[in-house]
Design a protein around this motif. Structure first.
Motif, PDB file in Angstrom:
ATOM      1  N   THR A 114       0.845  -1.196   0.000  1.00  0.00           N
ATOM      2  CA  THR A 114       0.000   0.000   0.000  1.00  0.00           C
ATOM      3  C   THR A 114       0.877   1.242   0.000  1.00  0.00           C
ATOM      4  N   ARG A 115       0.606   2.139  -0.935  1.00  0.00           N
ATOM      5  CA  ARG A 115       1.283   3.431  -0.973  1.00  0.00           C
ATOM      6  C   ARG A 115       0.323   4.493  -0.453  1.00  0.00           C
ATOM      7  N   PHE A 116       0.769   5.235   0.548  1.00  0.00           N
ATOM      8  CA  PHE A 116      -0.052   6.275   1.143  1.00  0.00           C
ATOM      9  C   PHE A 116       0.264   7.603   0.464  1.00  0.00           C
ATOM     10  N   ASP A 117      -0.701   8.103  -0.283  1.00  0.00           N
ATOM     11  CA  ASP A 117      -0.477   9.283  -1.097  1.00  0.00           C
ATOM     12  C   ASP A 117      -0.454  10.565  -0.274  1.00  0.00           C
ATOM     13  N   LEU A 118      -1.186  10.591   0.835  1.00  0.00           N
ATOM     14  CA  LEU A 118      -1.240  11.784   1.676  1.00  0.00           C
ATOM     15  C   LEU A 118      -0.399  11.574   2.927  1.00  0.00           C
ATOM     16  N   ALA A 119       0.889  11.317   2.718  1.00  0.00           N
ATOM     17  CA  ALA A 119       1.820  11.082   3.821  1.00  0.00           C
ATOM     18  C   ALA A 119       2.715  12.300   4.006  1.00  0.00           C
ATOM     19  N   TYR A 120       2.924  12.690   5.253  1.00  0.00           N
ATOM     20  CA  TYR A 120       3.657  13.916   5.568  1.00  0.00           C
ATOM     21  C   TYR A 120       4.671  13.663   6.672  1.00  0.00           C
ATOM     22  N   CYS A 121       5.719  14.469   6.662  1.00  0.00           N
ATOM     23  CA  CYS A 121       6.665  14.470   7.778  1.00  0.00           C
ATOM     24  C   CYS A 121       6.131  15.395   8.875  1.00  0.00           C
ATOM     25  N   THR A 122       6.723  15.331  10.047  1.00  0.00           N
ATOM     26  CA  THR A 122       6.322  16.244  11.124  1.00  0.00           C
ATOM     27  C   THR A 122       7.063  17.566  11.051  1.00  0.00           C
ATOM     28  N   GLN A 123       8.246  17.553  10.408  1.00  0.00           N
ATOM     29  CA  GLN A 123       9.000  18.790  10.201  1.00  0.00           C
ATOM     30  C   GLN A 123       9.995  18.557   9.073  1.00  0.00           C
ATOM     31  N   PRO A 124      10.085  19.475   8.107  1.00  0.00           N
ATOM     32  CA  PRO A 124      10.989  19.263   6.976  1.00  0.00           C
ATOM     33  C   PRO A 124      12.432  19.634   7.293  1.00  0.00           C
ATOM     34  N   LEU A 125      13.020  18.889   8.198  1.00  0.00           N
ATOM     35  CA  LEU A 125      14.419  19.043   8.592  1.00  0.00           C
ATOM     36  C   LEU A 125      14.858  17.718   9.203  1.00  0.00           C
ATOM     37  N   CYS A 126      16.131  17.354   9.018  1.00  0.00           N
ATOM     38  CA  CYS A 126      16.578  15.998   9.330  1.00  0.00           C
ATOM     39  C   CYS A 126      16.366  15.600  10.785  1.00  0.00           C
ATOM     40  N   THR A 127      17.046  16.255  11.720  1.00  0.00           N
ATOM     41  CA  THR A 127      16.973  15.837  13.116  1.00  0.00           C
ATOM     42  C   THR A 127      15.556  15.855  13.657  1.00  0.00           C
ATOM     43  N   PRO A 128      14.785  16.938  13.478  1.00  0.00           N
ATOM     44  CA  PRO A 128      13.432  16.936  14.031  1.00  0.00           C
ATOM     45  C   PRO A 128      12.558  15.805  13.496  1.00  0.00           C
ATOM     46  N   SER A 129      12.605  15.580  12.182  1.00  0.00           N
ATOM     47  CA  SER A 129      11.778  14.535  11.592  1.00  0.00           C
ATOM     48  C   SER A 129      12.193  13.154  12.082  1.00  0.00           C
ATOM     49  N   ARG A 130      13.489  12.914  12.158  1.00  0.00           N
ATOM     50  CA  ARG A 130      13.976  11.604  12.591  1.00  0.00           C
ATOM     51  C   ARG A 130      13.656  11.354  14.063  1.00  0.00           C
ATOM     52  N   ALA A 131      13.768  12.385  14.885  1.00  0.00           N
ATOM     53  CA  ALA A 131      13.396  12.232  16.285  1.00  0.00           C
ATOM     54  C   ALA A 131      11.932  11.830  16.405  1.00  0.00           C
ATOM     55  N   SER A 132      11.077  12.410  15.577  1.00  0.00           N
ATOM     56  CA  SER A 132       9.664  12.037  15.585  1.00  0.00           C
ATOM     57  C   SER A 132       9.470  10.579  15.191  1.00  0.00           C
ATOM     58  N   MET A 133      10.125  10.155  14.126  1.00  0.00           N
ATOM     59  CA  MET A 133       9.939   8.785  13.658  1.00  0.00           C
ATOM     60  C   MET A 133      10.306   7.762  14.722  1.00  0.00           C
ATOM     61  N   PHE A 134      11.304   8.081  15.530  1.00  0.00           N
ATOM     62  CA  PHE A 134      11.776   7.092  16.499  1.00  0.00           C
ATOM     63  C   PHE A 134      11.150   7.260  17.882  1.00  0.00           C
ATOM     64  N   THR A 135      10.264   8.244  18.041  1.00  0.00           N
ATOM     65  CA  THR A 135       9.552   8.406  19.319  1.00  0.00           C
ATOM     66  C   THR A 135       8.039   8.454  19.152  1.00  0.00           C
ATOM     67  N   GLY A 136       7.553   8.737  17.943  1.00  0.00           N
ATOM     68  CA  GLY A 136       6.124   8.872  17.731  1.00  0.00           C
ATOM     69  C   GLY A 136       5.553  10.183  18.225  1.00  0.00           C
ATOM     70  N   ARG A 137       6.403  11.192  18.396  1.00  0.00           N
ATOM     71  CA  ARG A 137       5.950  12.475  18.932  1.00  0.00           C
ATOM     72  C   ARG A 137       6.415  13.620  18.034  1.00  0.00           C
ATOM     73  N   MET A 138       5.779  14.781  18.196  1.00  0.00           N
ATOM     74  CA  MET A 138       6.152  15.953  17.420  1.00  0.00           C
ATOM     75  C   MET A 138       7.538  16.442  17.844  1.00  0.00           C
ATOM     76  N   PRO A 139       8.254  17.106  16.940  1.00  0.00           N
ATOM     77  CA  PRO A 139       9.613  17.553  17.275  1.00  0.00           C
ATOM     78  C   PRO A 139       9.696  18.428  18.515  1.00  0.00           C
ATOM     79  N   HIS A 140       8.725  19.331  18.714  1.00  0.00           N
ATOM     80  CA  HIS A 140       8.806  20.182  19.903  1.00  0.00           C
ATOM     81  C   HIS A 140       8.632  19.360  21.173  1.00  0.00           C
ATOM     82  N   GLU A 141       7.894  18.232  21.104  1.00  0.00           N
ATOM     83  CA  GLU A 141       7.764  17.352  22.261  1.00  0.00           C
ATOM     84  C   GLU A 141       9.072  16.614  22.539  1.00  0.00           C
ATOM     85  N   CYS A 142       9.829  16.342  21.476  1.00  0.00           N
ATOM     86  CA  CYS A 142      11.120  15.653  21.623  1.00  0.00           C
ATOM     87  C   CYS A 142      12.239  16.598  22.032  1.00  0.00           C
TER      88      CYS A 142
END
Length: 448
Positions: free
Chosen positions: A41-69
Motif C-alpha cells: 500500500t502506498r499512502f499518497d497523503l503522507a507527511y513528515c512532522t517537520q521538513p528538517l533531518c533531526t526533528p523529523s527523525r526524532a519524531s519517527m523514532f519516538t512517535g511524537r512531534m519535534p517540539h515534544e522531543c
C-alpha cells in the motif's frame, strides 16, 4: 502472517513524495519503489512532522512531534525522558534483534556503536557501503538456527537524494557522481508552480536570501533549475537501485513472506517548485513524503488517497501493532496496519495533521511556522512578515498558487483553520501562536 514478523524499515533523506514513477512522475524511473508499491500500500497523503533531518527523525523514532522531543533544530538530542520509549528500546525490550545502519543525525550523523537507542550498529554513515552491510547482516541472521533466533527490526537509512545539496553548490558528491547534466532541452521541464505565487509569505524569500549555502539557486535561470531537477531525479534513481538490491536479498534469503517492509523519507525537497530547493519551507513538495508498506496479509497494489498519514507519528504505532507490542503511552498516532489489510481502523482516523518548521542554519531569522493539512485544505502560518498566512484548496489547487487567505469571502474558512490549528497545538503543548479568529477582517494587508 507469523505471530512476530521481522520488520525492515528503509528510508531516504530529502525525497519528495512525488519523486517516484509509481506516483505518476514521468521524469524518473524507480522500479524498486514501484515493485514495493505494487505488492503493498502506498499512502499518497503522507507527511513528515517537520521538513528538517533531526526533528523529523526524532519524531519517527519516538512517535511524537519535534517540539515534544525537544528537537526543533538539527544537531539536538531526543529529550531524556523519552529515551526509554524510543523505537529501538521498545523493540529490544520486547525481544527483537534490533539493527541500525546508515545516517542517524539525532544528533550524531552516524549512530555510535555504543549507544542507548536499543540498536546494534551494522554500518555507519556511508551510502556506498550501507547496502552490502545490510545484506550481510540479513544473511548472518538467516544463517542462525531457526529455533534460537529472535525476529529482527532492521533500519537502513540512506543519505540520498540529499546529495542534491552538494550538487547545487557544485561540490563533489559524497556517494558517487551522476555525470554531467544534459542540455536543458533534454532535462525535465519546470513544474507548473515554478514561479513564486502571489501573496506568498515575504519571510520565505527573506530567509532564502540569507543563506546561499542552503539556497544557492535563488537567482539562477530557469534552464539551471531544469538541470537541478534532472540531478535530483538521478539521485533518487541511485538510491532506488540500492533499495532493489536489499529487496532482492530479502527474497533470495526466503525472508520476504515473514517480513514487514516499510519505505519512507525524513522530508521532501522543493526541486524547483516555487523556485525552491532544499527544505524548511512548508510547500507541499517539501513536507509530503513517500510512504509504502508491504506486509504479509496486506493488500497489493493499493494507493490510499483517503487517509492523512504522518510518518513521524504513525510509524511507531504501526510497527508495534505488527510486532504485537504495546506502544508507549501518550502517543497520538495510529497504526496503519488495518489500512494496509483493507480494514477500517478501530477508531476514527484523523481529519487533519500538523507540520511544524523553523528555518535553521544560523544565517537567517529563525522563522518558525506551522501547517494544518485537512483532506481538502491546507493552512500555512509563519510567525512574522506580510502575508504570513496562506490558505489553499488542495483539491482544486494542488500547486498552492491561489492564496485564499487574502480574500474576505473565505474569512469563515480561515477562522476555522485558525481554531483547528490552535486546538491541535494546545493538545501537544506547542507554544506557537495562532491569530485569533476575526470575523470580517480583510486579510489583504496580511495578518499581524
Amino acid at each position: 502472517m507469523p505471530q512476530r514478523p521481522n520488520i525492515l524499515y528503509i528510508f531516504t533523506d530529502q525525497q519528495s513524495g512525488a519523486a517516484m514513477s509509481c506516483a505518476g512522475n514521468p521524469d524518473l524511473a524507480t522500479p524498486a519503489m514501484d515493485r514495493l508499491a505494487s505488492a503493498g500500500t502506498r499512502f499518497d497523503l503522507a507527511y513528515c512532522t517537520q521538513p528538517l533531518c533531526t526533528p523529523s527523525r526524532a519524531s519517527m523514532f519516538t512517535g511524537r512531534m519535534p517540539h515534544e522531543c525537544k528537537t526543533p533544530r538539527n544537531g539536538q538530542s531526543i529529550a531524556e525522558d523519552l529515551r526509554p520509549f524510543e523505537l529501538g528500546r521498545v523493540f529490544q525490550q520486547a525481544g527483537y534483534d534490533c539493527f541500525y545502519g546508515g545516517k542517524w543525525h539525532v544528533p550524531q550523523i552516524a549512530m555510535p556503536p555504543e549507544n542507548d537507542h536499543g540498536f546494534r550498529v551494522f554500518a555507519g554513515f556511508n551510502d556506498r557501503l550501507l547496502t552490502g552491510a545490510c545484506i550481510d547482516t540479513l544473511r548472518a541472521w538467516a544463517g542462525q538456527p531457526a529455533h534460537s533466533r529472535q525476529p529482527f527490526l532492521m533500519v537502513a537509512s540512506f543519505d540520498n537524494p540529499h546529495n542534491i545539496c552538494e550538487w547545487a553548490r557544485n561540490m563533489p558528491l559524497p556517494w558517487g557522481e551522476i555525470g554531467a547534466p544534459p542540455p536543458p532541452r533534454e532535462c525535465p521541464n519546470l513544474p507548473p508552480n515554478f514561479a513564486p505565487a502571489p501573496f506568498e509569505p515575504e519571510i520565505v524569500r527573506v530567509e532564502q536570501a540569507c543563506n546561499w549555502v542552503i539556497y544557492p539557486y535563488r537567482l539562477r535561470a530557469p534552464e539551471d533549475w531544469r538541470q537541478l531537477r534532472w540531478a535530483y531525479f538521478r539521485l533518487v534513481e541511485k538510491v532506488d537501485r540500492e533499495l532493489g538490491r536489499i529487496l532482492d536479498a530479502l527474497a533470495e534469503l526466503g525472508l520476504q513472506d515473514d517480513t514487514v517492509v516499510v519505505f519512507s523519507s525524513d522530508h521532501g525537497d522543493g526541486h524547483g517548485a516555487h523556485q525552491w530547493n532544499q527544505k524548511s519551507a512548508l510547500f507541499e513538495e517539501v513536507v509530503r513524503i513517500p510512504l509504502i508498506v508491504r506486509a504479509p496479509g496486506g493488500k497489493s497494489g493499493v494507493c490510499d488517497h483517503n487517509h492523512l498519514v504522518s510518518n513521524g507519528l504513525d510509524l511507531l504505532p504501526t510497527l508495534c501493532d505488527y510486532a504485537g507490542i504495546c506502544p508507549p503511552p501518550g502517543l497520538r498516532g495510529g497504526s496503519l496496519r488495518p489500512l494496509v489489510e483493507g480494514r477500517e481502523p478501530p477508531a476514527a482516523w484523523r481529519d487533519s495533521l500538523v507540520v511544524e518548521t523553523i528555518f535553521d542554519g544560523g544565517r537567517g531569522y529563525d522563522t518558525a511556522g506551522r501547517a494544518l493539512r485537512t483532506r481538502q485544505h491546507k493552512y500555512v502560518l509563519y510567525d512574522r512578515g506580510r502575508y504570513r498566512e496562506q490558505l489553499f484548496d488542495m483539491e482544486r489547487d494542488p500547486g498552492e498558487i491561489v492564496n485564499l487567505a487574502v480574500e474576505s469571502r473565505h474569512q469563515e474558512l480561515l477562522n476555522d483553520c485558525r481554531r483547528r490549528l490552535a486546538a491541535a497545538l494546545r493538545e501537544t503543548g506547542d507554544p506557537f501562536k495562532v491569530p485569533a479568529p476575526e470575523p470580517g477582517r480583510d486579510s489583504m494587508t496580511g495578518v499581524q
